[in-house]
Design an enzyme around this catalytic site. Structure first.
Site, PDB file in Angstrom:
ATOM      1  N   ASP A 169      69.129  86.456  27.453  1.00 44.08           N
ATOM      2  CA  ASP A 169      69.744  85.842  28.641  1.00 44.08           C
ATOM      3  C   ASP A 169      70.623  86.872  29.327  1.00 44.08           C
ATOM      4  OD1 ASP A 169      71.171  84.399  30.503  1.00 44.08           O
ATOM      5  OD2 ASP A 169      72.263  83.196  29.039  1.00 44.08           O
ATOM      6  N   GLU A 201      76.216  87.229  37.041  1.00 42.25           N
ATOM      7  CA  GLU A 201      75.831  85.810  36.991  1.00 42.25           C
ATOM      8  C   GLU A 201      76.651  85.029  35.990  1.00 42.25           C
ATOM      9  OE1 GLU A 201      73.552  82.174  35.815  1.00 42.25           O
ATOM     10  OE2 GLU A 201      74.261  83.814  34.560  1.00 42.25           O
TER      11      GLU A 201
HETATM   12 ZN    ZN Z   1      71.389  83.405  32.306  1.00 42.93          ZN
END
Ligand code: ZN
Length: 345
Positions: A169, A201
């Site tokens: 991720d 992010e």
């Molecule tokens: Zn992510």
């Protein structure tokens, strides 16, 4: 897919706000795979095909990861930290970590004790990192306040084409969008195709904002990871029946564009590929939310890779899902056209 490059990305420290090293690798990698590669002031790398085209499709995967940041050094030379993004504090004690300094990586061990192990309310500010320093002065010769910290883990291959590593991720998302752009070239995509490895992010969303504001896409797709219901953790009733190895996941929520989902489904069908469906109430919690609200508004879809143990030191995903996601998004680039009518009626 270029597995060697993927594993290189997964071995690079890229805590939110400190992504320059990973972005530079992506920038260099894309030089002979795109018509144009740019980097902005934050370090967002955007690769483009047909940059002269008026109709633009932007895929974004975030290159940053969660982690820690050094806040102070104790008299005993141990480092105190704060969290960067949504960490599980209890995964850190007893683990080796890397402190990413201006002079390279310094290794450390996160202190643990019976009291720490029993502390159900452990906070990031309770953690102490032992780098072997004799005292504060010694530590500060090597480490600066503000240096970022990651687990000292790298990617490993598991059975059945699965992999485990830190922060799949969403470095796998950044990898996927770049590989999809390379494949779109072979498929003869005619619209302006853009693939961005975004920064920030996990913390501020600034990378997706800078990128989408500058590219000004007609359509955007966020490529990220999502929770699975095939292991401990998420109930099927919460977001849907999602499993590792069963294909890319399309999101249904109030803001994801339904026609884009239909186009993605058609692309999957054409490729003979299974896709999975998840549901989200409200925001997606991805770069998609940010891109959606730039400029005059951007219709977007969210394509996710099923991921077990998200935000843990050893997440688990499938190389098959990654390859399918690359193929799906390359097909999507080729399926987009200037005359696309996205109005619902
Ligand atoms: Zn992510």
């Amino acid at each position: 897919m270029n597995k060697e490059f993927l594993f290189d990305l997964l071995s690079t420290g890229s805590v939110s706000g400190n992504e320059a090293q990973i972005e530079k690798k992506i920038y260099d990698y894309m030089q002979d795979r795109a018509d144009l590669v740019t980097v902005d002031e934050l370090g967002n790398v955007t690769a483009a095909l047909n940059p002269e085209a008026d109709f633009k499709v932007l895929l974004a995967g975030h290159a940053d990861e969660i982690g820690l940041m050094v806040t102070s050094v104790g008299g005993d030379g141990t480092l105190a930290v704060t969290n960067i993004g949504g960490i599980y504090t209890t995964t850190y004690p007893g683990h080796k970590v890397r402190i990413h300094t201006k002079n390279g990586v310094i290794y450390g061990a996160v202190a643990n004790s019976r009291d720490t192990a029993k502390n159900g309310d452990l906070k990031a500010s309770d953690l102490r990192i032992d780098i072997g320093a004799k005292d504060k002065e010694d530590a500060l010769q090597y480490v600066d306040l503000g240096d970022t910290v990651t687990f000292d883990t790298d990617v490993r291959e598991l059975l059945n084409n699965r992999i485990t590593g830190r922060a799949l991720d969403d470095r796998i998302g950044a990898f996927i969008v770049m590989e999809a752009l390379g494949e779109a070239k072979k498929k003869g995509a005619s619209v302006g195709c853009y693939a961005a490895a975004t920064t920030g992010e996990e913390t501020t969303g600034n990378g997706a904002f800078f990128t989408a504001s500058r590219v000004k896409p007609n359509v955007a797709v966020a490529v990220d990871v999502t929770y699975t219901s095939d292991n401990c953790g998420i109930s099927e009733a919460l977001t849907g029946d999602i499993a590792v190895g069963k294909g890319p996941v399309l999101c249904n929520n109030p803001s994801v564009h339904k026609k884009l989902n239909l186009i993605l489904r058609d692309c999957a069908k054409k490729l003979g590929m299974e896709v999975q469906t998840e549901a989200a109430n409200g925001h997606t919690g991805t770069d998609g939310d940010t891109m959606h609200l730039t400029g005059i508004g951007v219709p977007f879809a969210l394509v996710s890779i099923p991921l077990r143990y998200m935000h843990n030191p050893d997440e688990v995903g499938s190389l098959d899902d990654i390859q399918n996601c690359i193929d799906l998004l390359a097909e999507f680039f080729a399926a987009c056209s200037e005359g696309m009518d996205l109005k619902p009626f």
